[in-house]
Design a protein around this motif. Sequence first.
Motif, PDB file in Angstrom:
ATOM      1  N   LYS A 237       4.164  -1.448 -61.144  1.00 29.40           N
ATOM      2  CA  LYS A 237       5.395  -0.929 -61.750  1.00 29.40           C
ATOM      3  C   LYS A 237       5.118   0.066 -62.874  1.00 29.40           C
ATOM      4  O   LYS A 237       5.697   1.155 -62.902  1.00 29.40           O
ATOM      5  CB  LYS A 237       6.238  -2.092 -62.302  1.00 29.40           C
ATOM      6  CG  LYS A 237       6.737  -3.070 -61.261  1.00 29.40           C
ATOM      7  CD  LYS A 237       7.606  -4.148 -61.884  1.00 29.40           C
ATOM      8  CE  LYS A 237       6.890  -4.939 -62.949  1.00 29.40           C
ATOM      9  NZ  LYS A 237       5.691  -5.657 -62.426  1.00 29.40           N
ATOM     10  N   THR A 238       4.241  -0.312 -63.797  1.00 29.64           N
ATOM     11  CA  THR A 238       3.986   0.534 -64.963  1.00 29.64           C
ATOM     12  C   THR A 238       3.387   1.877 -64.551  1.00 29.64           C
ATOM     13  O   THR A 238       3.793   2.937 -65.045  1.00 29.64           O
ATOM     14  CB  THR A 238       3.049  -0.188 -65.946  1.00 29.64           C
ATOM     15  OG1 THR A 238       3.612  -1.471 -66.280  1.00 29.64           O
ATOM     16  CG2 THR A 238       2.875   0.614 -67.219  1.00 29.64           C
ATOM     17  N   THR A 239       2.423   1.842 -63.649  1.00 30.69           N
ATOM     18  CA  THR A 239       1.817   3.085 -63.166  1.00 30.69           C
ATOM     19  C   THR A 239       2.849   3.947 -62.444  1.00 30.69           C
ATOM     20  O   THR A 239       2.879   5.179 -62.603  1.00 30.69           O
ATOM     21  CB  THR A 239       0.648   2.775 -62.216  1.00 30.69           C
ATOM     22  OG1 THR A 239      -0.329   1.997 -62.918  1.00 30.69           O
ATOM     23  CG2 THR A 239      -0.002   4.044 -61.708  1.00 30.69           C
ATOM     24  N   THR A 240       3.708   3.310 -61.671  1.00 28.13           N
ATOM     25  CA  THR A 240       4.747   4.052 -60.946  1.00 28.13           C
ATOM     26  C   THR A 240       5.714   4.725 -61.912  1.00 28.13           C
ATOM     27  O   THR A 240       6.143   5.867 -61.689  1.00 28.13           O
ATOM     28  CB  THR A 240       5.504   3.126 -59.993  1.00 28.13           C
ATOM     29  OG1 THR A 240       4.577   2.554 -59.052  1.00 28.13           O
ATOM     30  CG2 THR A 240       6.579   3.877 -59.228  1.00 28.13           C
ATOM     31  N   ILE A 241       6.073   4.036 -62.997  1.00 30.42           N
ATOM     32  CA  ILE A 241       6.946   4.628 -64.010  1.00 30.42           C
ATOM     33  C   ILE A 241       6.314   5.893 -64.589  1.00 30.42           C
ATOM     34  O   ILE A 241       6.962   6.936 -64.734  1.00 30.42           O
ATOM     35  CB  ILE A 241       7.242   3.615 -65.136  1.00 30.42           C
ATOM     36  CG1 ILE A 241       8.259   2.580 -64.671  1.00 30.42           C
ATOM     37  CG2 ILE A 241       7.776   4.320 -66.375  1.00 30.42           C
ATOM     38  CD1 ILE A 241       8.617   1.560 -65.722  1.00 30.42           C
ATOM     39  N   GLY A 242       5.024   5.809 -64.913  1.00 30.02           N
ATOM     40  CA  GLY A 242       4.328   6.972 -65.459  1.00 30.02           C
ATOM     41  C   GLY A 242       4.334   8.149 -64.487  1.00 30.02           C
ATOM     42  O   GLY A 242       4.548   9.298 -64.891  1.00 30.02           O
ATOM     43  N   LYS A 243       4.100   7.872 -63.221  1.00 31.43           N
ATOM     44  CA  LYS A 243       4.088   8.938 -62.212  1.00 31.43           C
ATOM     45  C   LYS A 243       5.475   9.552 -62.036  1.00 31.43           C
ATOM     46  O   LYS A 243       5.616  10.776 -61.900  1.00 31.43           O
ATOM     47  CB  LYS A 243       3.590   8.388 -60.878  1.00 31.43           C
ATOM     48  CG  LYS A 243       2.125   7.971 -60.884  1.00 31.43           C
ATOM     49  CD  LYS A 243       1.735   7.370 -59.545  1.00 31.43           C
ATOM     50  CE  LYS A 243       0.291   6.903 -59.538  1.00 31.43           C
ATOM     51  NZ  LYS A 243      -0.086   6.295 -58.244  1.00 31.43           N
ATOM     52  N   LEU A 244       6.499   8.705 -62.037  1.00 28.49           N
ATOM     53  CA  LEU A 244       7.863   9.220 -61.912  1.00 28.49           C
ATOM     54  C   LEU A 244       8.237  10.070 -63.127  1.00 28.49           C
ATOM     55  O   LEU A 244       8.896  11.112 -62.991  1.00 28.49           O
ATOM     56  CB  LEU A 244       8.848   8.065 -61.749  1.00 28.49           C
ATOM     57  CG  LEU A 244       8.798   7.299 -60.425  1.00 28.49           C
ATOM     58  CD1 LEU A 244       9.792   6.141 -60.441  1.00 28.49           C
ATOM     59  CD2 LEU A 244       9.095   8.228 -59.247  1.00 28.49           C
TER      60      LEU A 244
END
Length: 429
Positions: A237-244
């Motif tokens: 989740k956290t990595t995905t937030i950063g990418k988004l």
Amino acid sequence: MGGDVPAGAVASDAEELAEDKLGEEAGEAVSEADLAALEAEEAVVLEEDAVDDTPLEEAPAPLDAPAAEEDGPEEAIEAVAEEPELPEIAAESAPADDAADVLEPDVEPATVTEEAETPAKKLSWFERLKQGLSRSSGALGEGISSIFTKRKLDDDTLQDLEDILIQADLGVETAMTITERLSDGRYNKEVSDKEVQEILADEVDKVLEPVAKPLEITKPASGPHVVLMIGVNGAGKTTTIGKLAQKFRADGKKVMMAAGDTFRAAAIDQLKVWGERTGAPVIAREVGADAAGLAYDAMLEAKEKDMDVLLIDTAGRLQNRTELMAELEKIVRVIKKHDEAAPHSVLLVLDATTGQNALNQVEVFTKMAGVTGLVMTKLDGTARGGILVAISAKHKVPVHFIGVGEGVDDLEPFASRDFARAIAGLADN
């Protein structure tokens, strides 16, 4: 007679005189030898000087020779005497060093060029996706080949194929659809591997195409578009937030992130790093702080700064932990106090390696938090990506993104055709 000198005394004096004479001659001989040695040393020194002087005369000869000819011998000697010696030679050798410095970049650009060409050799998105689905596509390909090698299509063959499709997590419904289509007009006939793969890709695409939808970000009249990220521990989740955040910023949107996973210091720090990387502000509190309270503060801050998007991270929670799911519901209620329509997007992040467990996650999280879309991560070659087909067939939840690695470019909008052909082991044509 008394005045005569004794013969012995005379002999002694004669001996002393002879010895003195010999000493003088020896001294003279030694002096002559020393003189000869000194002269020889001087000759050697002169020869060495002559050798040393030669480069000094020859090196500047092309430039100074005309001057020597015009000024005459004496003035030429003065010109040579006035010439800088070692410093001038060092200065003349400097260009050779400078030339080496100039040539070194000629070698370095070749290396840089090779490094610069490396990105050109980077795999395309489809190739990376195919690698990410290699576990599923490999199992399907081997199973199909073993079934349809020199065998006609009959009931046993169809049953074997159905079993292989179910084992690949495609789901019973999709497996039955594929076998039914394959048997239509081909029963009791030989079927090639390629023909089966094409039918497989076509049927998978039919299941996924209706759910392959982009994530639409529309800023409300008041406040930001709120994206709530949910999922189990370790889903990404956290990595995905950063990418988004990176993608939204690239689109010119004003983005804010909220570190709502207050149980893990690492998650807070990770989101701060993404904030520095993307230039997006991050709302964070100390470890153990109330996640709902943080979400409330983030909503206020985003409104005051007129942000376009607010991405809220949450702690990972197992779907079978009632108290944790209740806390997630509390976060949603707090967000709605600011905007009844928020969160506008609730994205469930699924780890592709979890297989059948992902089906249950979609069901429970949708019930508790109203999931509006899916992001599937970790399609890295070890994943059982076929489960996305089963989820789509059963729940019909939109799939917005899929990820095949840690880089920003490794998270891309979901395309059903690419996924279908990659899982079937076919080329992108």
